[in-house]
Design a protein around this motif. Structure first.
Motif, PDB file in Angstrom:
ATOM      1  N   ASP A  81       0.856  -1.147   0.209  1.00  0.00           N
ATOM      2  CA  ASP A  81      -0.061  -0.144  -0.080  1.00  0.00           C
ATOM      3  C   ASP A  81       0.975   1.341  -0.037  1.00  0.00           C
ATOM      4  O   ASP A  81       0.210   2.401   0.002  1.00  0.00           O
ATOM      5  CB  ASP A  81      -0.923   0.029   1.133  1.00  0.00           C
ATOM      6  CG  ASP A  81      -1.977  -1.213   1.419  1.00  0.00           C
ATOM      7  OD1 ASP A  81      -2.323  -1.502   0.097  1.00  0.00           O
ATOM      8  OD2 ASP A  81      -2.096  -1.777   2.439  1.00  0.00           O
ATOM      9  N   THR A  82       2.207   1.105   0.304  1.00  0.00           N
ATOM     10  CA  THR A  82       3.091   2.158   0.096  1.00  0.00           C
ATOM     11  C   THR A  82       2.912   3.366  -0.890  1.00  0.00           C
ATOM     12  O   THR A  82       2.793   3.027  -2.038  1.00  0.00           O
ATOM     13  CB  THR A  82       4.317   1.998   0.393  1.00  0.00           C
ATOM     14  OG1 THR A  82       4.692   0.914   1.328  1.00  0.00           O
ATOM     15  CG2 THR A  82       5.354   3.271   0.460  1.00  0.00           C
ATOM     16  N   HIS A 110      -3.425  -9.610  -2.824  1.00  0.00           N
ATOM     17  CA  HIS A 110      -3.463  -8.463  -1.970  1.00  0.00           C
ATOM     18  C   HIS A 110      -2.884  -7.195  -2.984  1.00  0.00           C
ATOM     19  O   HIS A 110      -2.469  -7.665  -4.028  1.00  0.00           O
ATOM     20  CB  HIS A 110      -2.634  -8.472  -0.877  1.00  0.00           C
ATOM     21  CG  HIS A 110      -3.074  -9.131   0.274  1.00  0.00           C
ATOM     22  ND1 HIS A 110      -3.341  -8.344   1.502  1.00  0.00           N
ATOM     23  CD2 HIS A 110      -3.885 -10.306   0.599  1.00  0.00           C
ATOM     24  CE1 HIS A 110      -3.813  -9.068   2.469  1.00  0.00           C
ATOM     25  NE2 HIS A 110      -4.062 -10.055   1.831  1.00  0.00           N
ATOM     26  N   GLY A 111      -3.005  -5.863  -2.388  1.00  0.00           N
ATOM     27  CA  GLY A 111      -2.383  -4.919  -3.418  1.00  0.00           C
ATOM     28  C   GLY A 111      -3.496  -3.690  -3.413  1.00  0.00           C
ATOM     29  O   GLY A 111      -2.822  -2.556  -3.572  1.00  0.00           O
ATOM     30  N   ASN A 112      -4.628  -3.645  -3.240  1.00  0.00           N
ATOM     31  CA  ASN A 112      -5.728  -2.742  -3.324  1.00  0.00           C
ATOM     32  C   ASN A 112      -6.066  -2.320  -1.679  1.00  0.00           C
ATOM     33  O   ASN A 112      -6.383  -3.208  -1.048  1.00  0.00           O
ATOM     34  CB  ASN A 112      -6.919  -2.891  -3.852  1.00  0.00           C
ATOM     35  CG  ASN A 112      -7.918  -1.864  -3.903  1.00  0.00           C
ATOM     36  OD1 ASN A 112      -8.839  -1.795  -2.838  1.00  0.00           O
ATOM     37  ND2 ASN A 112      -7.819  -0.926  -4.813  1.00  0.00           N
ATOM     38  N   GLN A 113      -5.747  -1.102  -1.323  1.00  0.00           N
ATOM     39  CA  GLN A 113      -5.950  -0.701   0.140  1.00  0.00           C
ATOM     40  C   GLN A 113      -7.378  -1.189   0.787  1.00  0.00           C
ATOM     41  O   GLN A 113      -7.004  -1.654   1.645  1.00  0.00           O
ATOM     42  CB  GLN A 113      -5.818   0.852   0.191  1.00  0.00           C
ATOM     43  CG  GLN A 113      -6.378   1.533   1.497  1.00  0.00           C
ATOM     44  CD  GLN A 113      -5.451   1.145   2.635  1.00  0.00           C
ATOM     45  OE1 GLN A 113      -4.444   0.639   2.583  1.00  0.00           O
ATOM     46  NE2 GLN A 113      -6.172   1.209   3.881  1.00  0.00           N
ATOM     47  N   TRP A 114      -8.594  -0.842   0.031  1.00  0.00           N
ATOM     48  CA  TRP A 114      -9.834  -1.041   0.757  1.00  0.00           C
ATOM     49  C   TRP A 114     -10.110  -2.617   0.416  1.00  0.00           C
ATOM     50  O   TRP A 114     -10.789  -3.000   1.323  1.00  0.00           O
ATOM     51  CB  TRP A 114     -10.724  -0.074   0.247  1.00  0.00           C
ATOM     52  CG  TRP A 114     -10.351   1.152   0.759  1.00  0.00           C
ATOM     53  CD1 TRP A 114      -9.820   2.381   0.039  1.00  0.00           C
ATOM     54  CD2 TRP A 114     -10.154   1.461   2.223  1.00  0.00           C
ATOM     55  NE1 TRP A 114      -9.450   3.187   0.721  1.00  0.00           N
ATOM     56  CE2 TRP A 114      -9.574   3.082   2.160  1.00  0.00           C
ATOM     57  CE3 TRP A 114     -10.112   0.936   3.254  1.00  0.00           C
ATOM     58  CZ2 TRP A 114      -9.351   3.607   3.281  1.00  0.00           C
ATOM     59  CZ3 TRP A 114      -9.698   1.757   4.494  1.00  0.00           C
ATOM     60  CH2 TRP A 114      -9.480   3.001   4.249  1.00  0.00           C
ATOM     61  N   ALA A 115      -9.760  -3.255  -0.539  1.00  0.00           N
ATOM     62  CA  ALA A 115      -9.912  -4.569  -0.832  1.00  0.00           C
ATOM     63  C   ALA A 115      -9.104  -5.331   0.209  1.00  0.00           C
ATOM     64  O   ALA A 115      -9.857  -6.273   0.876  1.00  0.00           O
ATOM     65  CB  ALA A 115      -9.439  -5.033  -2.274  1.00  0.00           C
TER      66      ALA A 115
END
Length: 294
Positions: free
Chosen positions: A18-19, A191-196
């Motif tokens: 998320d950075t 993983h990889g999308n903040q809100w997902a």
């Protein structure tokens, strides 16, 4: 950074995907753990400096939910620490309900300050985390520079909270396979999308620990009583919104009236700070700046 913290700190793997970059500068992000009464608690630090903000999450959520706000505040020169409370995220998840309570979550937050060698901080949170911040201000007001209280849960929300989380408690106790199945499906989502990632983190639960958490929280002290809230003299920013029975506008409005040093900001929706954060982030950053006389 304390010697103990430096020894335990490692680059954050939970938040690495998320950075984000603020201009050409990227805030330092370090993840660490510490021991609290025999259980491991996880946290992430963003940025550096003497002016510290500690953020805690909503029930069944994780510290990842505050990553965007933490990065924004870090970009403004604050040291921000997000904590996974016991039973959440990467912290340990014991299956005994007596381990979970708002006052104990407050003690965990103070233990984080002790671990990092910090005297005081602005303490904030959302929903469960908002109530934890209030408890911290009661237990140790000398260690609180200010409070950021988003979506507090007081008297008006108890029935709606039980109706919302009661079925989850039932499922965790008597249909644990459903909780495990949902968690297994959540772990399949990349993983990889903040809100997902926030949603999948929340769905990835352990039945016994989830049941203990919900039982401990909802059958204990939800929030400091009105007779005590008036004694919280530190500055506070209260954020509330309408159209949410679990976080009713009346609770936030009442809390702002109860706290002698409170400012009140009305959010446009429960997800404004997540999906359209500019206005509320500016309000929070401005409040934190006033707490530190910037």
């Amino acid at each position: 950074m304390s010697a103990v913290h430096a020894a335990n700190a490692v680059p954050s793997t939970a938040d690495a995907a998320d950075t984000i970059t603020t201009g050409s500068w990227r805030p330092i992000e370090l993840a660490g753990t510490f021991d609290y009464e025999g259980n491991r608690l996880a946290y992430t630090e963003y940025g550096a400096g003497d002016d510290v903000v500690v953020l805690t999450h909503g029930i069944m959520f994780t510290r990842r939910m505050h990553a965007p706000l933490a990065r924004e505040l870090a970009a403004r020169g604050y040291r921000v620490v997000t904590l996974d409370l016991l039973g959440h995220g990467e912290s340990e998840r014991p299956a005994e309900s007596w381990r979970y309570s708002m006052p104990d979550f407050a003690r965990q937050t103070l233990a984080l300050l002790d671990h990092l060698g910090l005297g005081a901080a602005v303490v904030g949170g959302t929903s469960l985390g908002a109530n934890v911040a209030l408890e911290v201000a009661i237990v140790a007001p000398e260690r609180v520079k200010g409070l950021v209280v988003e979506m507090p849960v007081l008297d008006n929300a108890v029935v709606a909270g039980l109706l919302t989380f009661g079925p989850l408690l039932f499922a965790a106790r008597f249909l644990p396979w459903t909780v495990r199945a949902v968690g297994a499906l959540a772990r399949l989502v990349p993983h990889g999308n903040q809100w997902a990632d926030v949603v999948t983190d929340t769905l990835d639960q352990q039945p016994a620990a989830m049941a203990a958490l919900l039982h401990g929280v909802f059958f204990g002290r939800i929030a400091p009583p009105k007779s005590v809230r008036g004694d919280i003299a530190v500055p506070a920013l209260v954020i509330g919104h309408e159209r949410d029975p679990v976080h009713p506008f009346g609770d936030a409005d009442t809390l702002a009236a109860d706290l002698p040093g409170a400012e009140f900001v009305q959010a446009r929706s429960p997800v404004e700070l997540r999906l359209d954060p500019t206005r509320l982030t500016e309000a929070i950053a401005g409040f934190v700046g006033r707490c530190y006389s910037r």
